[in-house]
Write a protein that holds these residues in place. Structure first.
Motif, PDB file in Angstrom:
ATOM      1  N   GLN A 199       0.828  -1.198   0.000  1.00  0.00           N
ATOM      2  CA  GLN A 199       0.000   0.000   0.000  1.00  0.00           C
ATOM      3  C   GLN A 199       0.870   1.259   0.000  1.00  0.00           C
ATOM      4  OE1 GLN A 199      -3.433   0.003   2.712  1.00  0.00           O
ATOM      5  NE2 GLN A 199      -3.105  -2.189   3.051  1.00  0.00           N
ATOM      6  N   TYR A 200       1.922   1.221   0.792  1.00  0.00           N
ATOM      7  CA  TYR A 200       2.845   2.348   0.861  1.00  0.00           C
ATOM      8  C   TYR A 200       3.538   2.562  -0.489  1.00  0.00           C
ATOM      9  CZ  TYR A 200       6.947   5.086   2.225  1.00  0.00           C
ATOM     10  OH  TYR A 200       7.922   6.046   2.287  1.00  0.00           O
ATOM     11  N   GLN A 201       3.997   1.490  -1.095  1.00  0.00           N
ATOM     12  CA  GLN A 201       4.667   1.584  -2.391  1.00  0.00           C
ATOM     13  C   GLN A 201       3.713   2.073  -3.473  1.00  0.00           C
ATOM     14  OE1 GLN A 201       6.167  -2.408  -2.745  1.00  0.00           O
ATOM     15  NE2 GLN A 201       7.653  -2.124  -1.089  1.00  0.00           N
ATOM     16  N   LEU A 202       2.444   1.681  -3.371  1.00  0.00           N
ATOM     17  CA  LEU A 202       1.438   2.183  -4.306  1.00  0.00           C
ATOM     18  C   LEU A 202       1.324   3.698  -4.201  1.00  0.00           C
ATOM     19  CD1 LEU A 202      -0.942   1.744  -6.297  1.00  0.00           C
ATOM     20  CD2 LEU A 202      -2.417   1.488  -4.282  1.00  0.00           C
ATOM     21  N   GLY A 203       1.282   4.204  -2.968  1.00  0.00           N
ATOM     22  CA  GLY A 203       1.222   5.643  -2.775  1.00  0.00           C
ATOM     23  C   GLY A 203       2.425   6.345  -3.389  1.00  0.00           C
ATOM     24  N   GLU A 204       3.602   5.769  -3.228  1.00  0.00           N
ATOM     25  CA  GLU A 204       4.812   6.355  -3.815  1.00  0.00           C
ATOM     26  C   GLU A 204       4.709   6.404  -5.333  1.00  0.00           C
ATOM     27  OE1 GLU A 204       8.216   4.186  -2.196  1.00  0.00           O
ATOM     28  OE2 GLU A 204       8.673   6.040  -1.102  1.00  0.00           O
ATOM     29  N   LYS A 205       4.200   5.340  -5.937  1.00  0.00           N
ATOM     30  CA  LYS A 205       4.051   5.306  -7.390  1.00  0.00           C
ATOM     31  C   LYS A 205       3.080   6.377  -7.879  1.00  0.00           C
ATOM     32  CE  LYS A 205       5.048   0.379  -8.004  1.00  0.00           C
ATOM     33  NZ  LYS A 205       4.508  -0.955  -8.407  1.00  0.00           N
ATOM     34  N   MET A 206       2.121   6.729  -7.050  1.00  0.00           N
ATOM     35  CA  MET A 206       1.148   7.752  -7.431  1.00  0.00           C
ATOM     36  C   MET A 206       1.648   9.170  -7.176  1.00  0.00           C
ATOM     37  SD  MET A 206      -2.520   6.218  -6.262  1.00  0.00           S
ATOM     38  CE  MET A 206      -3.179   4.719  -6.979  1.00  0.00           C
ATOM     39  N   GLY A 207       2.838   9.265  -6.616  1.00  0.00           N
ATOM     40  CA  GLY A 207       3.389  10.587  -6.357  1.00  0.00           C
ATOM     41  C   GLY A 207       3.013  11.173  -5.023  1.00  0.00           C
ATOM     42  N   ILE A 208       2.520  10.334  -4.108  1.00  0.00           N
ATOM     43  CA  ILE A 208       2.120  10.811  -2.785  1.00  0.00           C
ATOM     44  C   ILE A 208       3.347  11.009  -1.911  1.00  0.00           C
ATOM     45  CG2 ILE A 208       0.946  10.093  -0.644  1.00  0.00           C
ATOM     46  CD1 ILE A 208      -1.193   8.846  -2.494  1.00  0.00           C
ATOM     47  N   THR A 209       3.389  12.148  -1.239  1.00  0.00           N
ATOM     48  CA  THR A 209       4.516  12.459  -0.348  1.00  0.00           C
ATOM     49  C   THR A 209       4.071  12.771   1.070  1.00  0.00           C
ATOM     50  OG1 THR A 209       4.438  14.795  -1.030  1.00  0.00           O
ATOM     51  CG2 THR A 209       5.938  13.333  -2.244  1.00  0.00           C
ATOM     52  N   GLY A 210       2.769  12.866   1.313  1.00  0.00           N
ATOM     53  CA  GLY A 210       2.267  13.177   2.647  1.00  0.00           C
ATOM     54  C   GLY A 210       0.838  12.713   2.805  1.00  0.00           C
ATOM     55  N   THR A 211       0.332  12.828   4.021  1.00  0.00           N
ATOM     56  CA  THR A 211      -1.024  12.382   4.314  1.00  0.00           C
ATOM     57  C   THR A 211      -1.812  13.483   5.014  1.00  0.00           C
ATOM     58  OG1 THR A 211      -0.220  11.434   6.392  1.00  0.00           O
ATOM     59  CG2 THR A 211      -0.405   9.947   4.498  1.00  0.00           C
ATOM     60  N   PRO A 212      -3.158  13.454   4.868  1.00  0.00           N
ATOM     61  CA  PRO A 212      -3.900  12.572   3.969  1.00  0.00           C
ATOM     62  C   PRO A 212      -3.738  13.002   2.519  1.00  0.00           C
ATOM     63  CG  PRO A 212      -5.397  14.156   4.961  1.00  0.00           C
ATOM     64  CD  PRO A 212      -4.042  14.389   5.597  1.00  0.00           C
ATOM     65  N   SER A 213      -3.838  12.060   1.617  1.00  0.00           N
ATOM     66  CA  SER A 213      -3.888  12.340   0.183  1.00  0.00           C
ATOM     67  C   SER A 213      -5.099  11.609  -0.370  1.00  0.00           C
ATOM     68  CB  SER A 213      -2.624  11.869  -0.521  1.00  0.00           C
ATOM     69  OG  SER A 213      -1.535  12.724  -0.240  1.00  0.00           O
ATOM     70  N   MET A 214      -5.914  12.332  -1.118  1.00  0.00           N
ATOM     71  CA  MET A 214      -7.175  11.782  -1.604  1.00  0.00           C
ATOM     72  C   MET A 214      -7.126  11.539  -3.108  1.00  0.00           C
ATOM     73  SD  MET A 214      -9.883  14.272   0.348  1.00  0.00           S
ATOM     74  CE  MET A 214      -9.760  14.621   2.114  1.00  0.00           C
ATOM     75  N   ILE A 215      -7.590  10.371  -3.521  1.00  0.00           N
ATOM     76  CA  ILE A 215      -7.757  10.056  -4.932  1.00  0.00           C
ATOM     77  C   ILE A 215      -9.259  10.111  -5.221  1.00  0.00           C
ATOM     78  CG2 ILE A 215      -7.285   8.437  -6.800  1.00  0.00           C
ATOM     79  CD1 ILE A 215      -4.783   9.493  -5.353  1.00  0.00           C
ATOM     80  N   LEU A 216      -9.662  11.038  -6.082  1.00  0.00           N
ATOM     81  CA  LEU A 216     -11.070  11.213  -6.403  1.00  0.00           C
ATOM     82  C   LEU A 216     -11.507  10.207  -7.460  1.00  0.00           C
ATOM     83  CD1 LEU A 216     -11.328  15.121  -6.450  1.00  0.00           C
ATOM     84  CD2 LEU A 216     -11.279  13.535  -4.510  1.00  0.00           C
ATOM     85  N   GLU A 217     -12.789  10.206  -7.763  1.00  0.00           N
ATOM     86  CA  GLU A 217     -13.354   9.196  -8.657  1.00  0.00           C
ATOM     87  C   GLU A 217     -12.786   9.240 -10.063  1.00  0.00           C
ATOM     88  OE1 GLU A 217     -17.911   8.901  -7.068  1.00  0.00           O
ATOM     89  OE2 GLU A 217     -17.128  10.871  -7.595  1.00  0.00           O
ATOM     90  N   ASP A 218     -12.329  10.419 -10.505  1.00  0.00           N
ATOM     91  CA  ASP A 218     -11.769  10.542 -11.846  1.00  0.00           C
ATOM     92  C   ASP A 218     -10.270  10.282 -11.877  1.00  0.00           C
ATOM     93  OD1 ASP A 218     -10.852  12.798 -10.587  1.00  0.00           O
ATOM     94  OD2 ASP A 218     -11.520  14.218 -12.123  1.00  0.00           O
ATOM     95  N   GLY A 219      -9.698   9.907 -10.720  1.00  0.00           N
ATOM     96  CA  GLY A 219      -8.274   9.622 -10.646  1.00  0.00           C
ATOM     97  C   GLY A 219      -7.416  10.816 -10.289  1.00  0.00           C
ATOM     98  N   SER A 220      -8.008  11.992 -10.181  1.00  0.00           N
ATOM     99  CA  SER A 220      -7.239  13.167  -9.788  1.00  0.00           C
ATOM    100  C   SER A 220      -6.911  13.079  -8.301  1.00  0.00           C
ATOM    101  CB  SER A 220      -8.007  14.460 -10.081  1.00  0.00           C
ATOM    102  OG  SER A 220      -9.246  14.484  -9.399  1.00  0.00           O
TER     103      SER A 220
END
Length: 238
Positions: A199-220
């Motif tokens: 799960q953590y590695q998935l967040g890194e692949k998405m460009g997440i660097t902090g929390t909370p980070s939200m992924i909306l329905e359109d992927g933004s």
């Protein structure tokens, strides 16, 4: 060395230029060149919104490289003729949704009774704004917003926070354990196949660097906390 620092050192790639990278052989050479220079996985290489650049989707987000493979750009491209639309962010939207699918069975889901929207939140049990968001869960649900949690321990994996989040996910009652963890209470150690590292590695692949980070329905992606009503407005806008 962190990815951002690596980029700073590699703005000019030190190998011979590759001309006409659109040919399959040269495209593969350019992919290998980027992987070798930056230590990232290159998932796709396509035309960028700016002539003369190629758009590179990597395991750490979107990059841009000149067609001859000699120059690298890391940053956002905006469309001045379309309300300053972030074209770089838009390029990640579809891939993010695809990357989420294999993790749907790992999510802690707080489902709205009258569901209108679904938001995936990368969370950390020790993060102040994550705790604030969690304390308002009923308000999000009352607005028809289902919240799905994935783990993003900010200390990385392995870490004490990652262990705590694994205990939450593996608890007999994960939602109750999440309530207690976000209230600062100690959680009984538990082990299972929650795959907190994944799960953590998935967040890194998405460009997440902090929390909370939200992924909306359109992927933004919305980096940071939004109050319930403001999140609803953002969802309606998207």
């Amino acid at each position: 060395m962190k990815f951002s620092r690596t980029l700073s050192l590699c703005l000019a790639l030190a190998v011979a230029p590759l001309v006409h990278a659109e040919s399959s052989g040269q495209t593969e050479q350019l992919k290998q060149k980027l992987t070798s220079a930056l230590g990232v996985e290159v998932q796709s290489l396509t035309a960028a919104p700016i002539p003369g650049l190629l758009q590179v989707l990597t395991s750490h987000g979107v990059l841009y490289v000149s067609e001859d493979g000699s120059k690298l750009f890391h940053g956002n491209i905006y469309d001045l003729n379309n309300g300053m639309a972030n074209l770089t962010e838009a390029a990640m939207a579809g891939p993010r949704l695809q990357m989420l699918k294999p993790f749907e069975d790992k999510m802690l889901v707080y489902k709205a009774k009258d569901q209108k929207h679904v938001v995936t939140v990368f969370t950390d049990v020790t993060c102040g704004y994550c705790r604030k968001l969690h304390s308002q869960m009923q308000q999000y649900n009352d607005l028809g917003i289902t919240i799905r949690y994935l783990a993003y321990p900010r200390q990385g994996v392995p870490s004490a926070v990652a262990d705590e989040m694994e205990a939450v996910w593996c608890s007999k009652d994960p939602k109750k354990a999440m309530d207690e963890a976000k209230a600062g209470k100690n959680i009984t150690v538990a082990k299972c196949d929650a795959d907190i590292a994944g799960q953590y590695q998935l967040g890194e692949k998405m460009g997440i660097t902090g929390t909370p980070s939200m992924i909306l329905e359109d992927g933004s992606m919305v980096p940071g906390y939004l109050p319930p009503q403001q999140l609803l407005q953002s969802l309606s806008a998207h």
